[in-house]
Design a protein around this motif. Structure first.
Motif, PDB file in Angstrom:
ATOM      1  N   UNK A 148      18.886  33.825 -16.776  1.00 45.19           N
ATOM      2  CA  UNK A 148      19.754  34.074 -15.630  1.00 45.19           C
ATOM      3  C   UNK A 148      21.230  33.845 -15.976  1.00 45.19           C
ATOM      4  N   UNK A 149      21.505  32.881 -16.840  1.00 46.47           N
ATOM      5  CA  UNK A 149      22.896  32.700 -17.276  1.00 46.47           C
ATOM      6  C   UNK A 149      23.362  33.887 -18.097  1.00 46.47           C
ATOM      7  N   UNK A 150      22.472  34.496 -18.864  1.00 44.97           N
ATOM      8  CA  UNK A 150      22.813  35.709 -19.609  1.00 44.97           C
ATOM      9  C   UNK A 150      23.140  36.855 -18.656  1.00 44.97           C
ATOM     10  N   UNK A 151      22.370  36.955 -17.555  1.00 46.54           N
ATOM     11  CA  UNK A 151      22.624  38.023 -16.584  1.00 46.54           C
ATOM     12  C   UNK A 151      23.953  37.801 -15.873  1.00 46.54           C
ATOM     13  N   UNK A 152      24.215  36.552 -15.474  1.00 41.74           N
ATOM     14  CA  UNK A 152      25.545  36.151 -15.040  1.00 41.74           C
ATOM     15  C   UNK A 152      26.018  36.617 -13.679  1.00 41.74           C
ATOM     16  N   UNK A 153      25.100  37.054 -12.802  1.00 42.24           N
ATOM     17  CA  UNK A 153      25.525  37.446 -11.458  1.00 42.24           C
ATOM     18  C   UNK A 153      25.615  36.214 -10.560  1.00 42.24           C
ATOM     19  N   UNK A 154      26.385  36.273  -9.478  1.00 37.03           N
ATOM     20  CA  UNK A 154      26.486  35.105  -8.591  1.00 37.03           C
ATOM     21  C   UNK A 154      25.127  34.594  -8.120  1.00 37.03           C
ATOM     22  N   UNK A 155      24.229  35.492  -7.775  1.00 37.34           N
ATOM     23  CA  UNK A 155      22.898  35.077  -7.339  1.00 37.34           C
ATOM     24  C   UNK A 155      22.164  34.346  -8.453  1.00 37.34           C
ATOM     25  N   UNK A 156      22.360  34.783  -9.705  1.00 40.63           N
ATOM     26  CA  UNK A 156      21.716  34.113 -10.830  1.00 40.63           C
ATOM     27  C   UNK A 156      22.198  32.675 -10.971  1.00 40.63           C
ATOM     28  N   UNK A 157      23.496  32.462 -10.809  1.00 37.81           N
ATOM     29  CA  UNK A 157      24.025  31.100 -10.883  1.00 37.81           C
ATOM     30  C   UNK A 157      23.437  30.235  -9.771  1.00 37.81           C
ATOM     31  N   UNK A 158      23.321  30.784  -8.567  1.00 33.87           N
ATOM     32  CA  UNK A 158      22.720  30.033  -7.464  1.00 33.87           C
ATOM     33  C   UNK A 158      21.267  29.683  -7.775  1.00 33.87           C
ATOM     34  N   UNK A 159      20.553  30.641  -8.381  1.00 28.68           N
ATOM     35  CA  UNK A 159      19.158  30.387  -8.741  1.00 28.68           C
ATOM     36  C   UNK A 159      19.050  29.261  -9.768  1.00 28.68           C
ATOM     37  N   UNK A 160      19.932  29.271 -10.755  1.00 26.64           N
ATOM     38  CA  UNK A 160      19.893  28.244 -11.796  1.00 26.64           C
ATOM     39  C   UNK A 160      20.207  26.875 -11.202  1.00 26.64           C
ATOM     40  N   UNK A 161      21.172  26.811 -10.317  1.00 26.53           N
ATOM     41  CA  UNK A 161      21.497  25.540  -9.665  1.00 26.53           C
ATOM     42  C   UNK A 161      20.282  25.018  -8.898  1.00 26.53           C
ATOM     43  N   UNK A 162      19.538  25.919  -8.261  1.00 26.06           N
ATOM     44  CA  UNK A 162      18.328  25.516  -7.560  1.00 26.06           C
ATOM     45  C   UNK A 162      17.288  24.923  -8.493  1.00 26.06           C
TER      46      UNK A 162
END
Length: 200
Positions: A148-162
Motif C-alpha cells: 500500500x505504501x508503494x501504491x501511495x494513494x491517500x486511502x492506502x495511507x489510511x489503510x496502513x495507519x489502521x
C-alpha cells in the motif's frame, strides 16, 4: 505459509456477490496450484480496519504457460479477461489482468503478477486465516503495508495507519524498515508510524 489463529473471523465487509466470486477464483487457483494471496482492501479485514470494497485483488506468481492455463481455467468458470479494460490500459498488460465474471459482472477482479523481490517474498510469507467465510491465503500485515505504501494513494495511507493501530498485531519493524530502505519508502513508512503513534 503459516496459520494465524490470533483472532476470530470478523464480519465480512464484502457483499455476497464478491464473496462468491472470491470462492470461485480461489478454487481455480488451488486447482492449478498457483501461488497466491489476497491483497488490497479485501485483505484489510485480517489486519486493519475493514472497509467496503467493490473489487478483488490477488497477488499471484506464474510464468507465461501457467498464466495461459489460469486464464483458460477461469474462462471455463465464467470469469473472462476484460478486454475493454486491458485495451484501455496497455501498459498494465504485464503487471495485471482484469477479469469480469458472468455471474457477478459488477465486481472487477484484478490478478496482479508478482514482479519484484518484495512481491515474491510476500508470497512466501502469506498467512492462512478465516476471512470472508473462507479459509484463504492472505498477505501478511507487513507486506500489505509495503504494497500500500508503494501504491501511495491517500486511502492506502489510511489503510496502513489502521494496520499499525491494530492492538492485536506485533509488526516486524525490522522487516518493514528493510524493505522501506530497499524500495525508497523510508519517508512514507516514517509518516504512517508517526501518524499511528507507533515507533518511527
Amino acid at each position: 505459509m503459516t496459520t494465524d489463529d490470533l483472532h476470530e473471523e470478523p464480519a465480512s465487509p464484502l457483499s455476497p456477490g464478491l464473496q462468491s466470486l472470491l470462492a470461485d477464483v480461489l478454487a481455480d487457483l488451488s486447482t492449478l496450484s498457483v501461488p497466491h494471496c489476497l491483497i488490497g482492501a479485501a485483505a484489510l479485514g485480517a489486519w486493519g480496519r475493514p472497509r467496503a470494497t467493490h473489487d478483488l485483488d490477488l497477488l499471484i506468481l506464474v510464468d507465461q504457460g501457467a498464466k495461459e492455463r489460469l486464464i483458460a481455467r477461469l474462462s471455463s468458470s465464467g470469469i473472462t479477461v476484460n478486454r475493454q479494460w486491458q485495451a484501455a490500459n496497455p501498459m498494465a498488460e504485464t503487471r495485471v489482468t482484469r477479469f469480469v465474471s458472468q455471474r457477478h459482472p459488477d465486481y472487477p477482479l484484478d490478478l496482479v503478477y508478482a514482479s519484484d523481490r518484495h512481491e515474491r517474498e510476500a508470497l512466501r510469507r502469506t498467512r492462512t486465516v478465516q476471512l470472508h467465510g473462507l479459509s484463504l491465503s492472505v498477505v501478511s500485515p507487513e507486506d500489505l503495508m509495503i504494497l500500500k505504501l508503494k501504491a501511495g494513494r491517500p486511502t492506502d495511507f489510511d489503510d496502513v495507519i489502521g494496520i499499525v493501530k491494530n492492538p492485536h498485531l506485533r509488526l516486524d519493524l525490522d522487516y518493514l524498515w528493510n524493505w522501506a530502505d530497499h524500495l525508497g519508502l523510508q519517508g512514507e513508512l516514517h509518516y504512517v508510524l508517526q501518524a499511528a503513534g507507533g515507533e518511527g
